[in-house]
Design an enzyme around this catalytic site. Sequence first.
Site, PDB file in Angstrom:
ATOM      1  N   GLU A   1      50.549  63.720   7.564  1.00 56.67           N
ATOM      2  CA  GLU A   1      50.875  62.290   7.694  1.00 56.67           C
ATOM      3  C   GLU A   1      52.305  62.104   8.208  1.00 56.67           C
ATOM      4  O   GLU A   1      52.569  61.331   9.128  1.00 56.67           O
ATOM      5  CB  GLU A   1      50.773  61.602   6.321  1.00 56.67           C
ATOM      6  CG  GLU A   1      49.383  61.545   5.729  1.00 56.67           C
ATOM      7  CD  GLU A   1      49.115  62.711   4.789  1.00 56.67           C
ATOM      8  OE1 GLU A   1      49.581  63.842   5.058  1.00 56.67           O
ATOM      9  OE2 GLU A   1      48.405  62.487   3.786  1.00 56.67           O
TER      10      GLU A   1
ATOM     11  N   ARG B   1      58.175  66.246  -6.001  1.00 57.49           N
ATOM     12  CA  ARG B   1      58.234  65.041  -6.847  1.00 57.49           C
ATOM     13  C   ARG B   1      59.488  65.000  -7.717  1.00 57.49           C
ATOM     14  O   ARG B   1      59.734  64.028  -8.420  1.00 57.49           O
ATOM     15  CB  ARG B   1      56.966  64.940  -7.702  1.00 57.49           C
ATOM     16  CG  ARG B   1      56.658  66.175  -8.525  1.00 57.49           C
ATOM     17  CD  ARG B   1      55.229  66.151  -9.057  1.00 57.49           C
ATOM     18  NE  ARG B   1      54.878  67.389  -9.730  1.00 57.49           N
ATOM     19  CZ  ARG B   1      54.375  68.459  -9.130  1.00 57.49           C
ATOM     20  NH1 ARG B   1      54.204  68.452  -7.811  1.00 57.49           N
ATOM     21  NH2 ARG B   1      54.055  69.530  -9.813  1.00 57.49           N
TER      22      ARG B   1
HETATM   23  O1  F6P Z   1      50.795  65.363  -2.069  1.00 56.11           O
HETATM   24  C1  F6P Z   1      51.123  66.696  -2.017  1.00 56.11           C
HETATM   25  C2  F6P Z   1      52.538  66.957  -1.647  1.00 56.11           C
HETATM   26  O2  F6P Z   1      52.653  68.310  -1.397  1.00 56.11           O
HETATM   27  C3  F6P Z   1      53.537  66.504  -2.709  1.00 56.11           C
HETATM   28  O3  F6P Z   1      53.714  67.408  -3.727  1.00 56.11           O
HETATM   29  C4  F6P Z   1      54.750  66.274  -1.898  1.00 56.11           C
HETATM   30  O4  F6P Z   1      55.661  65.482  -2.577  1.00 56.11           O
HETATM   31  C5  F6P Z   1      54.166  65.594  -0.688  1.00 56.11           C
HETATM   32  O5  F6P Z   1      52.939  66.257  -0.483  1.00 56.11           O
HETATM   33  C6  F6P Z   1      55.005  65.637   0.555  1.00 56.11           C
HETATM   34  O6  F6P Z   1      55.301  66.932   0.960  1.00 56.11           O
HETATM   35  P1  F6P Z   1      56.433  67.244   2.012  1.00 56.11           P
HETATM   36  O7  F6P Z   1      57.726  66.785   1.457  1.00 56.11           O
HETATM   37  O8  F6P Z   1      56.389  68.724   2.219  1.00 56.11           O
HETATM   38  O9  F6P Z   1      56.104  66.505   3.279  1.00 56.11           O
END
Ligand code: F6P
Length: 568
Positions: A219, A274
Amino acid sequence: MASPTLISDTEPWKDLKCHVDDINKTHLRDLMKDTERCKSMMVEFDGLLLDYSRQRIRQDTIEKLFKLAEAAHLKQKINSMYTGEYINITENRSVLHVALRASKDAVIYSDGKNVVSDVWKVLDKISEFTERVRSGSWVGATGKALKDVVAVGIGGSFLGPLFVHAALQTDPEAAESAKGRQLRFLANVDPIDVARSITGLNPETTLVVVVSKTFTTAETMLNARTLREWIAASLGPQAVAKHMVAVSTNLTLVEKFGIDPKNSFAFWDWVGGRYSVCSAVGVLPLSLQYGFSVVQKFLEGASSIDQHFYSAPFENNIPVLLGLLSVWNVSFLGYPARAILPYSQALEKFAPHIQQVSMESNGKGVSIDGVKLPYECGEIDFGEPGTNGQHSFYQLIHQGRVIPCDFIGVVKSQQPVYLKGEMVSNHDELMSNFFAQPDALAYGKTPEELLSEKVPNHLITHKTFSGNRPSLSLLLPSLSAYNIGQLLAIYEHRIAVEGFIWGINSFDQWGVELGKSLASQVRKQLNLSRTKGEPVEGFNFSTTTMLTKYLEATSHISSDPATRLPKI
Ligand code: F6P
């Protein structure tokens, strides 16, 4: 090899199971009459007051919970976290978010290296960079100062910073330093979120901060490419260097994306997504908006709780008490949910943040050693600021299911309002509800009371409130950056305590992977069907039917469409 002991096999756990029968014979109406009991259930620390007297417990319940903590080796587990041991064993990492807010002279080791100096190198870089942007010495490609920021990220790279941003927005000191500036977030891969995040913004005066620990999250990467296109389409591709910066642990991928490593801000594997709001993930966008000195106060508030959690005896240790009470409510009284009810609109994004911290951390089915758990762990967290929640779901928590509630109140409003002739100030009006609701839940209303009020017989059962519904109240002196940091750290540590007791790994998140890999299968199919007209294959009947219908209804989309950005 001896099989690992589950906490449910220990004597203190079994003792607490039996103790439930004793507690089921009590009612909060009676427990609240015991002033000594209530006095023993209040804790003050650094301006905060926790009152947990409306939990369904006696003083001996707390003693039993401390024995459970001992059986779970809680103190040792907390120490292991602070000393950088690899407690996240499934990802082979330490868990050191406490180092992100440690003072410059603190020493915290991971792999034999003091990580605090690395942390401060990045904090100093953020302080210097944000000062350049805010003062207008760092300008965009057309020479204009950058006054707006869009932070692109999802999950832990979004929810914490959003919570803090929402909380600071109305703080007078923070608001003063944010004058003329905007901070927006782009999280959802939905193109509608792209449209919302850039509507009314001028690329010439906008800085995009791409925030991703891994720099691979589908995303975030698509949203980052979309905003890169938005900038390049308007200012030319060379403008990206001046208008995009990044926060990540993966600086190689940041560079591959086209962002100069000089304009990227690192963090480390030992920061869980998180738990990353105190890293550059939150500190960079928040400092761009509010200035580094405001954000530093937020870090100091979190650090104060870190020290308290590490050193206070369990009887006065706010995160430990909260964690143990949550375990009591979930595992012994059988209440699976928790409502987070801040009586402050500034905390409107607190519950969504805690949803991730809590449910991604403790929503597990096996112990840290991989043994299937014979008990449920984790909580269903939800919440809304009061008084809005009162007009939404409080009916259920007063007369329907029993949901332990966290009431969070603030003594001094960020934005006081007084009207001449009104009985109380606007903040007093809000706080009247904060003080009333916990008692309404605890005491309820009996049929006898209703009869004495001449309530007609046919309405007695409808108007009866059983009471005996547990809650706790946390009173903050104000909602400054410092207090916001305190609140964050209390909840982070409380959730860790729960996980330590349940014997799980609160710091991994394998449960999010399966959906991601299935989505990538669908993505491939959509591409093949659109570009080569291939039929939907390899899915079950249900998904095949839905996908085919979706493709048929959107068959007008060209197989190689021209770039199109939101138009509003
Ligand atoms: O939803 C899963 C996850 O891995 C979370 O633990 C994390 O906060 C989020 O996606 C975003 O991940 P990143 O900071 O690697 O884009």
